[in-house]
Structure formats: structure tokens, C-alpha cells
Design an enzyme around this catalytic site. Structure first.
Site, short mmCIF file in Angstrom:
data_model
loop_
_atom_site.label_atom_id
_atom_site.label_comp_id
_atom_site.label_asym_id
_atom_site.label_seq_id
_atom_site.Cartn_x
_atom_site.Cartn_y
_atom_site.Cartn_z
N CYS A 78 48.54 20.51 82.78
CA CYS A 78 47.94 19.89 83.95
C CYS A 78 47.48 18.57 83.34
O CYS A 78 46.18 18.26 83.18
CB CYS A 78 46.96 20.91 84.36
N GLU A 117 53.22 28.17 86.82
CA GLU A 117 51.95 28.79 86.59
C GLU A 117 51.22 27.93 86.09
O GLU A 117 51.51 26.81 85.06
CB GLU A 117 52.19 30.11 85.58
N ARG A 160 41.87 37.54 83.97
CA ARG A 160 42.86 36.42 83.49
C ARG A 160 43.15 35.79 84.52
O ARG A 160 44.42 36.21 85.17
CB ARG A 160 43.58 36.67 82.59
N ARG A 162 44.93 33.11 87.09
CA ARG A 162 45.93 32.01 87.12
C ARG A 162 46.29 31.82 88.26
O ARG A 162 46.66 32.80 89.22
CB ARG A 162 47.00 32.43 85.82
#
Length: 328
Positions: A78, A117, A160, A162
């Protein structure tokens, strides 16, 4: 069977999940030499059906040279998105970001599906403007996109979260809707997720007497953690270390675990310092099989698993996302 390409392939987390779902990888690309080493030691990159373009930087790839495929897979960095050129189309607005490279491939190859993702923070990055740009670009390319935050807890003993962007080319979605009723729109009831806590830390830990003492934290290290925690608390900052027991579910494994293991420390008894996870335990924590080879140093292994996706999550997404005939 469906075909897929593995962009920013890492060590093959996407591929592991898609292989289990009946997919065939026809192309992959990964820049990091250590990640390529792990990937190559676990997947048959010499298969004649596999276009071995692995060592290339994605920015040096001509999308025209990529084989046709049903599904594009990618976890992408990102990078900061420019807000300049808002009215000049996606090519200008996101030029220079790695997402732009994905957009170029999607524009050229027009795969029926893609799955992207990223970290959950993508949703709030730059007050949501980054996500808005990504969604608009993908919509302009002719895709319906379904964002979904998924916690891997249940597949693995790890919280986790995402964000996954499941994309379906508009004409493909309309076609399957007409023939088979509502096609898989990444809906909750079609996503096969085990209950939270289904897998616990105890299921992935080595027997205590089989773990080298080199993984145990030193007195000096623990004293430093305690002192730093107190210092930060006095400033009103949140900092701490987490010690987990066999019945627990851990926080997210990070790529910096080799240097900052305080995020996941394992209880070893009341009179012993905790220890860090071994690389094999990290592989299990991420949901990789026992036969998954780890040919790199511990430092690289921690980084690689911390950067990876959970293969079981990818497998479940495939079943929630792809029409049935792609998975036969």
C-alpha cells in the site's frame, strides 16, 4: 479447474490455497530473492504449464506477455496514492504505485475474477481516499468489487484481520446470475469459516523439551521490555508484550517478528522466561502444511511468514467467490 496468476507471489500463500481449491498456476512474479527461494523449493516452477517469469520486477513486466487466466491473485504493497489528476483517469492518478501495475494487468488481460489482499488499515488510509481510488479504478475497468475484512482466527490460532477485494468482471457476474441464480458475491453464508477458537495455540506448538533454549528470551531482554512498558505508560502511550498460553489465540504475526518478538511470546512456566515461536511454529500459525519447506534463515523465515496470507482463508474465499464449474 481454474487458472490463476500469482502477482507479488511471496512464498506462495495464495498459490497454496488455490492449489487446494483445484486451481492451476500459469504465471507468477516475485522480486525478493529470498521469497523466490522459498517459493521455488515448494512449488514446481519447471512445470511446462507454468510460465516461469519469476525473477522479474513487476514494473518490468509487459502485461501482454502474461498468459490468459481466470483469476488474478495479489497481495500488494500500500504505497502512498497521489490525489492529483483526479479527472484524468486511473493511469495518471495512480502512476508510480504498485497498484497501478496490477491495474495495467487487469486492463490488458480482463480476467473473469481477481482477488486482492491488504492490511485492514487500507480501508482508513488517507481518511478512506485510497480505498475510494482503488474501488473507482477497478469499477472503471469493468468489475464489481466486494471488499470484505476477514479474521483468520478459526483457520489458524491467530487474530489476523485483512481486507480482501473480490472482483468479478461485470459480464461474468450477469451471465452467472441469469443461469444459476445469484452468483457467489462473497456472501457470508457462502464463506466457510470455522468458529473462532476452533484451532488453539496448543495445536501448533512443539513439545517443550524439543525447543532449543536459543528461543527463550534472556533476563536482559525481558527486563528491557518491562522497563519500556512502564516508560511508555507514564507518557500515556500503549505498549506492551503479550505472553500466550496453549489455549490462547495469538495476535497477528508481523514481518518484524525476528526483531520484535514481544508481540507473541510463549509461556514456559512460572519460573522461566517466555520464548519466541520457532520458524516451523510460525509456518503452522499461518496454516502452512508440515511438508512446507523452509530453506532460508530464521530471520528471513519470520519475515516471510509475517508477510504471508493464510492459505486456508484463500481456499475458503475460492469456494465463496468462484462459480461451481471453475472448481470442478
Amino acid at each position: 479447474m481454474f487458472t490463476f496468476i500469482d502477482v507479488f507471489a511471496g512464498i506462495g500463500g495464495f498459490r497454496q490455497g488455490c492449489d487446494l481449491a483445484g486451481g492451476l498456476c500459469v504465471w507468477a512474479c516475485e522480486k525478493d530473492k529470498f521469497a523466490r527461494q522459498t517459493y521455488a523449493s515448494n512449488f514446481d516452477i519447471d512445470d511446462p504449464e507454468f510460465a516461469y517469469d519469476f525473477a522479474k520486477d513487476i514494473e518490468d513486466v509487459d502485461p501482454k506477455d502474461i498468459p490468459d487466466h481466470d483469476l488474478l491473485l495479489s497481495g500488494f504493497p500500500c504505497q502512498p496514492f497521489s490525489t492529483a489528476g483526479r479527472r484524468e483517469g486511473f493511469a495518471h492518478e495512480i502512476q508510480g504505485t504498485l497498484f497501478f501495475e496490477l491495474a495495467k494487468i487487469i486492463k490488458e488481460k480482463q480476467p473473469p475474477f481477481f482477488l486482492l489482499e491488504n492490511v485492514k488499515g487500507l480501508l482508513s488510509h488517507k481518511s478512506g481516499s485510497t480505498m475510494f481510488t482503488i474501488m473507482r479504478v477497478l469499477n472503471e475497468l469493468g468489475y464489481k468489487v466486494y471488499p470484505k475484512v476477514i479474521d483468520a482466527d478459526g483457520f489458524v490460532p491467530q487474530h489476523r484481520e485483512r481486507v480482501y477485494l473480490a472482483g468479478v468482471r461485470e459480464d461474468v457476474g450477469s451471465y452467472w446470475h441469469e443461469l444459476n441464480g445469484p452468483w457467489a458475491e462473497f456472501e457470508e453464508d457462502k464463506f466457510r469459516k470455522p468458529p473462532k477458537g476452533y484451532v488453539q495455540l496448543r495445536h501448533i506448538l512443539e513439545p517443550h523439551d524439543q525447543v532449543s533454549v536459543k528461543y527463550t528470551m534472556s533476563d536482559r531482554y525481558m527486563a528491557g521490555l518491562r522497563a519500556h512498558t512502564i516508560k511508555q505508560a507514564a507518557k500515556g502511550n500503549t505498549f506492551g508484550y503479550r505472553i500466550y498460553h496453549p489455549g490462547d489465540v495469538t495476535g497477528a504475526l508481523t514481518a518484524s517478528y525476528a526483531k520484535s518478538a514481544q508481540s507473541i511470546l510463549i509461556h514456559q512456566g512460572e519460573h522461566m522466561n517466555p520464548r519466541k515461536l520457532t520458524p516451523r511454529e510460525c509456518a503452522r500459525l499461518m496454516g502452512y502444511p508440515e511438508h512446507f519447506n523452509i530453506p532460508v534463515s530464521n530471520t528471513q523465515a519470520y519475515k516471510q511468514f509475517g508477510n504471508s496470507v493464510v492459505p486456508g482463508v484463500i481456499w475458503a474465499i475460492m469456494h465463496a467467490m468462484l462459480p461451481w464449474h471453475y472448481r470442478e
